[in-house]
Design a protein around this motif. Structure first.
Motif, PDB file in Angstrom:
ATOM      1  N   PRO A   1     -33.619  70.611  73.085  1.00  0.00           N
ATOM      2  CA  PRO A   1     -32.485  71.336  73.460  1.00  0.00           C
ATOM      3  C   PRO A   1     -31.964  72.076  72.248  1.00  0.00           C
ATOM      4  N   ALA A   2     -31.033  73.403  72.533  1.00  0.00           N
ATOM      5  CA  ALA A   2     -30.408  73.787  71.283  1.00  0.00           C
ATOM      6  C   ALA A   2     -29.600  72.916  70.583  1.00  0.00           C
ATOM      7  N   LEU A   3     -29.410  73.530  69.308  1.00  0.00           N
ATOM      8  CA  LEU A   3     -28.465  72.491  68.222  1.00  0.00           C
ATOM      9  C   LEU A   3     -27.299  73.095  68.522  1.00  0.00           C
ATOM     10  N   PRO A   4     -26.337  71.941  68.584  1.00  0.00           N
ATOM     11  CA  PRO A   4     -24.749  71.921  68.337  1.00  0.00           C
ATOM     12  C   PRO A   4     -24.434  72.605  67.254  1.00  0.00           C
ATOM     13  N   GLN A   5     -23.486  73.459  67.507  1.00  0.00           N
ATOM     14  CA  GLN A   5     -22.695  74.213  66.316  1.00  0.00           C
ATOM     15  C   GLN A   5     -22.369  73.560  64.933  1.00  0.00           C
ATOM     16  N   ASP A   6     -21.952  72.056  65.357  1.00  0.00           N
ATOM     17  CA  ASP A   6     -21.347  71.433  64.140  1.00  0.00           C
ATOM     18  C   ASP A   6     -22.459  70.895  63.446  1.00  0.00           C
ATOM     19  N   VAL A   7     -23.934  70.748  64.257  1.00  0.00           N
ATOM     20  CA  VAL A   7     -25.118  70.363  63.398  1.00  0.00           C
ATOM     21  C   VAL A   7     -25.733  71.254  62.469  1.00  0.00           C
ATOM     22  N   VAL A   8     -25.759  72.547  63.101  1.00  0.00           N
ATOM     23  CA  VAL A   8     -25.923  73.854  62.318  1.00  0.00           C
ATOM     24  C   VAL A   8     -25.260  73.895  61.143  1.00  0.00           C
ATOM     25  N   GLU A   9     -23.823  73.704  61.346  1.00  0.00           N
ATOM     26  CA  GLU A   9     -22.974  74.125  60.321  1.00  0.00           C
ATOM     27  C   GLU A   9     -23.121  73.013  59.022  1.00  0.00           C
ATOM     28  N   ARG A  10     -23.151  71.659  59.422  1.00  0.00           N
ATOM     29  CA  ARG A  10     -23.469  70.733  58.479  1.00  0.00           C
ATOM     30  C   ARG A  10     -24.687  70.683  57.784  1.00  0.00           C
ATOM     31  N   THR A  11     -25.718  71.216  58.550  1.00  0.00           N
ATOM     32  CA  THR A  11     -27.028  71.334  57.776  1.00  0.00           C
ATOM     33  C   THR A  11     -27.024  72.628  56.767  1.00  0.00           C
ATOM     34  N   ARG A  12     -26.391  73.510  57.366  1.00  0.00           N
ATOM     35  CA  ARG A  12     -26.145  74.615  56.344  1.00  0.00           C
ATOM     36  C   ARG A  12     -25.366  74.409  55.180  1.00  0.00           C
ATOM     37  N   ASP A  13     -24.504  73.572  55.217  1.00  0.00           N
ATOM     38  CA  ASP A  13     -23.659  73.071  53.970  1.00  0.00           C
ATOM     39  C   ASP A  13     -24.535  72.317  53.041  1.00  0.00           C
ATOM     40  N   ARG A  14     -25.437  71.243  53.652  1.00  0.00           N
ATOM     41  CA  ARG A  14     -26.109  70.543  53.099  1.00  0.00           C
ATOM     42  C   ARG A  14     -27.299  71.171  51.940  1.00  0.00           C
ATOM     43  N   TYR A  15     -28.031  72.210  52.603  1.00  0.00           N
ATOM     44  CA  TYR A  15     -29.001  73.305  52.071  1.00  0.00           C
ATOM     45  C   TYR A  15     -28.192  73.658  50.798  1.00  0.00           C
ATOM     46  N   LEU A  16     -26.929  74.467  51.031  1.00  0.00           N
ATOM     47  CA  LEU A  16     -26.134  75.110  49.909  1.00  0.00           C
ATOM     48  C   LEU A  16     -25.797  74.103  49.008  1.00  0.00           C
ATOM     49  N   GLU A  17     -25.220  72.840  49.291  1.00  0.00           N
ATOM     50  CA  GLU A  17     -25.149  71.862  48.191  1.00  0.00           C
ATOM     51  C   GLU A  17     -26.327  71.494  47.538  1.00  0.00           C
ATOM     52  N   ALA A  18     -27.333  71.418  48.212  1.00  0.00           N
ATOM     53  CA  ALA A  18     -28.598  71.173  47.167  1.00  0.00           C
ATOM     54  C   ALA A  18     -28.726  72.097  46.292  1.00  0.00           C
ATOM     55  N   TYR A  19     -28.650  73.658  46.583  1.00  0.00           N
ATOM     56  CA  TYR A  19     -29.092  74.643  45.648  1.00  0.00           C
ATOM     57  C   TYR A  19     -27.722  74.514  44.762  1.00  0.00           C
ATOM     58  N   GLU A  20     -26.669  74.386  45.086  1.00  0.00           N
ATOM     59  CA  GLU A  20     -25.676  74.462  43.929  1.00  0.00           C
ATOM     60  C   GLU A  20     -25.614  73.390  42.823  1.00  0.00           C
ATOM     61  N   ARG A  21     -25.906  72.105  43.451  1.00  0.00           N
ATOM     62  CA  ARG A  21     -26.040  70.830  42.565  1.00  0.00           C
ATOM     63  C   ARG A  21     -27.165  70.940  41.441  1.00  0.00           C
ATOM     64  N   LEU A  22     -28.311  71.629  41.906  1.00  0.00           N
ATOM     65  CA  LEU A  22     -29.346  71.809  41.221  1.00  0.00           C
ATOM     66  C   LEU A  22     -29.133  72.863  40.097  1.00  0.00           C
ATOM     67  N   THR A  23     -28.865  73.921  40.510  1.00  0.00           N
ATOM     68  CA  THR A  23     -28.994  75.184  39.735  1.00  0.00           C
ATOM     69  C   THR A  23     -27.536  75.287  38.858  1.00  0.00           C
ATOM     70  N   GLY A  24     -26.705  74.792  39.486  1.00  0.00           N
ATOM     71  CA  GLY A  24     -25.330  74.669  38.976  1.00  0.00           C
ATOM     72  C   GLY A  24     -24.384  75.768  38.958  1.00  0.00           C
ATOM     73  N   ARG A  25     -24.841  76.651  39.791  1.00  0.00           N
ATOM     74  CA  ARG A  25     -24.287  77.903  40.102  1.00  0.00           C
ATOM     75  C   ARG A  25     -24.087  78.064  41.707  1.00  0.00           C
ATOM     76  N   PRO A  26     -22.945  78.894  42.176  1.00  0.00           N
ATOM     77  CA  PRO A  26     -22.860  79.098  43.679  1.00  0.00           C
ATOM     78  C   PRO A  26     -23.801  80.029  43.995  1.00  0.00           C
ATOM     79  N   LEU A  27     -23.926  80.170  45.324  1.00  0.00           N
ATOM     80  CA  LEU A  27     -24.849  81.080  46.083  1.00  0.00           C
ATOM     81  C   LEU A  27     -24.074  81.737  47.112  1.00  0.00           C
ATOM     82  N   ALA A  28     -24.080  83.159  47.199  1.00  0.00           N
ATOM     83  CA  ALA A  28     -23.452  83.993  47.770  1.00  0.00           C
ATOM     84  C   ALA A  28     -24.328  84.213  49.316  1.00  0.00           C
ATOM     85  N   LEU A  29     -24.018  83.936  50.194  1.00  0.00           N
ATOM     86  CA  LEU A  29     -24.787  83.918  51.734  1.00  0.00           C
ATOM     87  C   LEU A  29     -23.999  84.985  52.454  1.00  0.00           C
TER      88      LEU A  29
END
Length: 308
Positions: free
Chosen positions: A280-308
């Protein structure tokens, strides 16, 4: 609706040739603009990372907003960190405005039919094989290891690339020798372990454990060199864990689509993984938490923010 045919943008000068679970590929078309692209860059492809997300061999709906940008920008950052170890396929990030940030123009490589996997920690399919045999792809490991154990040293555990829709098959090093010859096999192993070693150190300094990673190499037709292709060291191709939460003996929290997998296999989704009905379609909270996790990976590794 899951498993839908992806909608791909029309890009002047480029012709769409392939869509995978996440990526879309284009090649220069026969227009004036396309000919100019070939004259300027040679035999290239435009690689676009979409926001599509897949799990258990299904493309899910909705996608994860910004995921394609994270995958592309993190790959580009890692290509820079690894440039002294191995050449990569990136030609330019001068791409059509419609796909800016999520696309790169890349040399077309003769891809090696091997998934090059390096493991520094025991989990996933490696753990399953170890529990059965005490080995991973023929490499004997110490007794008593558990889920999340750090290995005495990183190991090269290749897989044979499967047909579309099938799972890659872990194989011994001897099978890679049979596929590509001893010299290329040894070079693939050495490069894979060198990349993992560099990346593991970089990640560790930023509070992130790089448990394992999958790399893809191809031969540059002009130079004959093995060249790093596809994506590299992203949450889709690697297991990243928060170092301060690493605790061997159970599954580790990870910087990837674990929220998606957990929800799909929970009673809340109502989905039967063994059945014939798509998820079935993903709930919005699962989408948002997953998005936050990907962004956190980028920012932790590179040390810089990513504007989306």
């Amino acid at each position: 609706m899951t498993d839908a045919t992806p909608t791909v943008p029309v890009l002047p000068g480029w012709r769409h040739v392939y869509s995978g679970k996440v990526r879309d590929l284009y090649e220069p078309d026969d227009s004036v603009a396309g000919v100019a692209l070939r004259d300027r860059h040679g035999d290239v492809v435009l690689v676009i990372a979409s926001d599509r997300v897949s799990a258990y061999d299904h493309v899910l709906s909705p996608g994860i907003p910004g995921k394609g940008v994270v995958l592309t920008q993190l790959s580009l950052w890692w290509f820079e960190q690894l440039a002294d170890l191995v050449p990569n396929h990136v030609v330019t990030t001068d791409v059509p405005e419609a796909v800016a940030g999520r696309a790169m123009v890349c040399r077309r490589l003769d891809m090696v039919p091997v998934e090059c996997v390096a493991r520094g920690y025991l989990t996933g399919s490696g753990l399953a094989e170890y529990r059965e045999t005490g080995e991973v792809t023929g490499i004997r490991l110490p007794a008593g290891l558990v889920d999340g154990s750090r290995l005495p040293e990183p190991i090269f555990t290749p897989a044979r690339k499967a047909e579309l829709g099938e799972h890659d098959e872990n194989v011994r090093f001897s099978a890679v020798v049979d596929l590509v010859g001893p010299e290329t096999a040894e070079r693939l192993r050495d490069l894979t372990l060198a990349v993992y070693g560099r990346a593991e150190q970089v990640a560790r300094e930023r509070g992130v454990v790089l448990a394992d990673t999958k790399l893809e190499f191809g031969t540059d037709p002009d130079t004959g060199e093995l060249t790093l292709g596809d994506e590299v060291l992203t949450p889709d191709s690697s297991r990243f864990w928060p170092a301060d939460q690493w605790e061997p003996g159970h599954a580790q929290p990870s910087f990837d689509k674990q929220f998606v997998r957990d929800w799909l296999t929970s009673a809340a989704s109502g989905w039967d993984r063994a059945g014939d009905v798509p998820p079935p379609a993903l709930p919005q909270d699962v989408v948002e938490r997953t998005r936050d996790r990907y962004l956190e990976a980028y920012e932790r590794l590179t040390g810089r923010p990513l504007a989306l």
